[in-house]
Design an enzyme around this catalytic site. Structure first.
Site, PDB file in Angstrom:
ATOM      1  N   ARG A  12       0.841  -1.204   0.000  1.00 37.10           N
ATOM      2  CA  ARG A  12       0.000   0.000   0.000  1.00 37.10           C
ATOM      3  C   ARG A  12       0.872   1.248   0.000  1.00 37.10           C
ATOM      4  NH1 ARG A  12      -3.477   1.207   4.334  1.00 37.10           N
ATOM      5  NH2 ARG A  12      -2.340   0.048   5.912  1.00 37.10           N
ATOM      6  N   GLY A  13       0.291   2.346  -0.434  1.00 39.62           N
ATOM      7  CA  GLY A  13       0.938   3.655  -0.320  1.00 39.62           C
ATOM      8  C   GLY A  13       2.290   3.724  -1.007  1.00 39.62           C
ATOM      9  N   ASN A  25      10.232   0.366   4.890  1.00 39.99           N
ATOM     10  CA  ASN A  25       9.233   1.377   4.544  1.00 39.99           C
ATOM     11  C   ASN A  25       8.055   1.400   5.514  1.00 39.99           C
ATOM     12  OD1 ASN A  25       7.428   3.016   2.569  1.00 39.99           O
ATOM     13  ND2 ASN A  25       6.319   1.095   2.845  1.00 39.99           N
ATOM     14  N   ASP A  55      -0.748  10.627  15.592  1.00 41.72           N
ATOM     15  CA  ASP A  55      -0.486  12.037  15.872  1.00 41.72           C
ATOM     16  C   ASP A  55      -1.243  12.541  17.100  1.00 41.72           C
ATOM     17  OD1 ASP A  55       1.013  11.943  13.554  1.00 41.72           O
ATOM     18  OD2 ASP A  55      -0.203  13.374  12.430  1.00 41.72           O
ATOM     19  N   GLN A 110       7.522  18.395  13.414  1.00 39.61           N
ATOM     20  CA  GLN A 110       6.130  18.703  13.076  1.00 39.61           C
ATOM     21  C   GLN A 110       5.307  18.646  14.357  1.00 39.61           C
ATOM     22  OE1 GLN A 110       4.228  19.600  10.289  1.00 39.61           O
ATOM     23  NE2 GLN A 110       2.597  19.678  11.825  1.00 39.61           N
ATOM     24  N   TYR A 120       6.468  10.232  15.943  1.00 42.39           N
ATOM     25  CA  TYR A 120       6.825   9.937  14.546  1.00 42.39           C
ATOM     26  C   TYR A 120       8.148  10.613  14.167  1.00 42.39           C
ATOM     27  CZ  TYR A 120       5.981   9.587   9.448  1.00 42.39           C
ATOM     28  OH  TYR A 120       6.064   9.328   8.106  1.00 42.39           O
ATOM     29  N   TYR A 134       5.409  15.446   2.071  1.00 41.03           N
ATOM     30  CA  TYR A 134       3.988  15.055   2.115  1.00 41.03           C
ATOM     31  C   TYR A 134       3.611  14.430   0.765  1.00 41.03           C
ATOM     32  CZ  TYR A 134       3.244  17.130   6.656  1.00 41.03           C
ATOM     33  OH  TYR A 134       3.293  17.389   8.005  1.00 41.03           O
TER      34      TYR A 134
HETATM   35  N1  CAA Z   1       2.071  24.391  15.545  1.00 38.95           N
HETATM   36  C1  CAA Z   1       2.000  24.844  16.829  1.00 38.95           C
HETATM   37  N2  CAA Z   1       0.895  24.724  17.582  1.00 38.95           N
HETATM   38  C2  CAA Z   1      -0.150  24.111  17.025  1.00 38.95           C
HETATM   39  C3  CAA Z   1      -0.127  23.603  15.719  1.00 38.95           C
HETATM   40  C4  CAA Z   1       1.056  23.776  14.963  1.00 38.95           C
HETATM   41  N3  CAA Z   1       1.153  23.326  13.702  1.00 38.95           N
HETATM   42  N4  CAA Z   1      -1.333  23.047  15.463  1.00 38.95           N
HETATM   43  C5  CAA Z   1      -2.084  23.209  16.574  1.00 38.95           C
HETATM   44  N5  CAA Z   1      -1.376  23.871  17.512  1.00 38.95           N
HETATM   45  C6  CAA Z   1      -1.799  24.237  18.842  1.00 38.95           C
HETATM   46  C7  CAA Z   1      -3.182  24.852  18.828  1.00 38.95           C
HETATM   47  O1  CAA Z   1      -3.086  26.237  18.618  1.00 38.95           O
HETATM   48  C8  CAA Z   1      -3.713  24.515  20.212  1.00 38.95           C
HETATM   49  O2  CAA Z   1      -3.163  25.392  21.189  1.00 38.95           O
HETATM   50  P1  CAA Z   1      -4.006  25.725  22.532  1.00 38.95           P
HETATM   51  O3  CAA Z   1      -4.259  24.404  23.222  1.00 38.95           O
HETATM   52  O4  CAA Z   1      -3.081  26.626  23.288  1.00 38.95           O
HETATM   53  O5  CAA Z   1      -5.251  26.395  22.065  1.00 38.95           O
HETATM   54  C9  CAA Z   1      -3.081  23.155  20.499  1.00 38.95           C
HETATM   55  O6  CAA Z   1      -1.945  23.060  19.614  1.00 38.95           O
HETATM   56  C10 CAA Z   1      -4.013  21.998  20.216  1.00 38.95           C
HETATM   57  O7  CAA Z   1      -4.605  22.199  18.949  1.00 38.95           O
HETATM   58  P2  CAA Z   1      -5.818  21.335  18.458  1.00 38.95           P
HETATM   59  O8  CAA Z   1      -6.947  21.408  19.444  1.00 38.95           O
HETATM   60  O9  CAA Z   1      -6.088  21.597  17.023  1.00 38.95           O
HETATM   61  O10 CAA Z   1      -5.182  19.927  18.620  1.00 38.95           O
HETATM   62  P3  CAA Z   1      -5.766  18.570  18.266  1.00 38.95           P
HETATM   63  O11 CAA Z   1      -5.385  17.731  19.430  1.00 38.95           O
HETATM   64  O12 CAA Z   1      -7.179  18.583  17.840  1.00 38.95           O
HETATM   65  O13 CAA Z   1      -4.944  18.186  16.940  1.00 38.95           O
HETATM   66  C11 CAA Z   1      -3.081  17.394  15.746  1.00 38.95           C
HETATM   67  C12 CAA Z   1      -3.555  18.162  16.949  1.00 38.95           C
HETATM   68  C13 CAA Z   1      -3.708  15.994  15.729  1.00 38.95           C
HETATM   69  C14 CAA Z   1      -1.591  17.233  15.855  1.00 38.95           C
HETATM   70  C15 CAA Z   1      -3.474  18.170  14.456  1.00 38.95           C
HETATM   71  O14 CAA Z   1      -2.983  19.478  14.549  1.00 38.95           O
HETATM   72  C16 CAA Z   1      -2.849  17.544  13.228  1.00 38.95           C
HETATM   73  O15 CAA Z   1      -3.337  16.525  12.721  1.00 38.95           O
HETATM   74  N6  CAA Z   1      -1.780  18.147  12.692  1.00 38.95           N
HETATM   75  C17 CAA Z   1      -1.092  17.669  11.513  1.00 38.95           C
HETATM   76  C18 CAA Z   1       0.057  16.805  11.910  1.00 38.95           C
HETATM   77  C19 CAA Z   1       0.785  16.347  10.682  1.00 38.95           C
HETATM   78  O16 CAA Z   1       1.208  17.120   9.831  1.00 38.95           O
HETATM   79  N7  CAA Z   1       0.969  15.032  10.540  1.00 38.95           N
HETATM   80  C20 CAA Z   1       1.612  14.507   9.400  1.00 38.95           C
HETATM   81  C21 CAA Z   1       0.963  13.223   9.038  1.00 38.95           C
HETATM   82  S1  CAA Z   1       1.515  12.634   7.458  1.00 38.95           S
HETATM   83  C22 CAA Z   1       3.044  12.016   7.749  1.00 38.95           C
HETATM   84  O17 CAA Z   1       3.500  11.953   8.842  1.00 38.95           O
HETATM   85  C23 CAA Z   1       3.826  11.533   6.567  1.00 38.95           C
HETATM   86  C24 CAA Z   1       5.102  12.226   6.469  1.00 38.95           C
HETATM   87  O18 CAA Z   1       6.129  11.607   6.689  1.00 38.95           O
HETATM   88  C25 CAA Z   1       5.177  13.629   6.027  1.00 38.95           C
END
Ligand code: CAA
Length: 242
Positions: free
Chosen positions: A12-13, A82, A88, A141, A147, A179
């Site tokens: 996959r992927g 891989n 997250d 991140q 991760y 990404y």
């Molecule tokens: N930077 C700094 N602070 C952040 C932030 C960021 N990017 N995003 C959110 N925050 C802060 C918010 O402002 C909030 O602050 P307060 O509590 O002071 O208000 C706090 O963090 C919590 O925010 P949320 O309520 O939105 O948090 P959540 O728990 O609902 O979600 C999360 C958090 C799950 C991490 C969500 O932000 C998310 O999914 N982010 C993306 C993460 C990401 O990019 N993952 C990559 C996956 S793909 C991959 O990994 C493949 C690869 O190799 C590239």
């Protein structure tokens, strides 16, 4: 001579794209998977890639299945680590299980798999190990302490193993995707993902799994034997954005 390549999470992927590209290039390809039996069987029928079910996080399963692969196809000369997962969450909301699952699947797996193939590579005087890291292990991140730690860990693992194996004809390298348009990335909430693409990726789009497969193919070629201990970034220019 067609070399034997094993791709973990290879049905996959990004792993699927790697398996297919290597097969197309004439390698004998084995792909591991851990769940979704039906999909894996369909994948094998459609592509001719051999599939093996085991959990890369569990050493004994890796050891047992690699023996089976070697019996079926011959010694593994190319290993692509891989398989990976995300769980997250901000550290203050992350539980021990979210941490441990990611460490075991993404990082313990590199030890487990490499350990099981390294002796035969050393005996043969040839081997290629590619560890699929991530831009998020390099740049960090929010929401990915687990991760990012594994993906940065893979880079250190790669450099050390490259030093250990350089005199045996074995190269060890990372490919660090940005990404890429896969299920894993599509699981990021749309508004967050759109923001990342817009603000962090100079090329302004997600990468394609095939673009990672091409980088892997380059590094595993016999002709690439002078490249070791390095990381090839395939991320649309992302890491250069402050
Ligand atoms: N930077 C700094 N602070 C952040 C932030 C960021 N990017 N995003 C959110 N925050 C802060 C918010 O402002 C909030 O602050 P307060 O509590 O002071 O208000 C706090 O963090 C919590 O925010 P949320 O309520 O939105 O948090 P959540 O728990 O609902 O979600 C999360 C958090 C799950 C991490 C969500 O932000 C998310 O999914 N982010 C993306 C993460 C990401 O990019 N993952 C990559 C996956 S793909 C991959 O990994 C493949 C690869 O190799 C590239």
């Amino acid at each position: 001579m067609s070399r034997v390549a094993l791709v973990t999470g290879g049905t996959r992927g990004i792993g699927e794209a790697i398996s297919l590209r290597l097969k197309e290039e004439g390698y004998k390809v084995a792909a591991s998977y851990v769940s979704r039996d039906e999909d894996a069987q369909k994948f094998m029928k459609k592509t001719g890639v051999h599939v093996y079910k085991f959990d890369v996080a569990i050493f004994d399963q890796c050891s047992e299945k690699i023996k089976e692969i070697e019996k079926d196809l011959g010694p593994v000369e190319i290993l692509i680590n891989n398989a990976g997962v995300t769980r997250d969450g901000m550290l203050h909301k992350m539980d021990v299980r979210q941490w441990g699952d990611v460490i075991r699947t993404n990082l313990d797996s590199c030890f487990n798999m490499s350990k099981c193939v390294i002796d035969s590579m050393r005996e043969k005087g040839f081997g290629r190990i590619i560890n699929i890291s991530s831009v998020n292990g390099q740049a960090g991140q929010a929401g990915q302490t687990n991760y990012s730690a594994t993906k940065a860990g893979m880079i250190g693992f790669t450099k050390s193993l490259a030093l250990e194996t350089a005199n045996k004809g074995i190269t060890v390298n990372c490919v660090a995707p940005g990404y890429i348009d896969t299920e894993m990335v599509q699981a990021v909430p749309k508004e967050i993902l759109d923001k990342i693409v817009k603000s962090k990726i100079p090329l302004g789009r997600l990468g394609k799994p095939e673009e990672i497969a091409e980088a892997v193919l380059y590094l595993i070629k016999d002709e690439s034997g002078f490249i070791t201990g390095t990381t090839l970034n395939v991320n649309g220019g992302q890491y250069n954005v402050p």
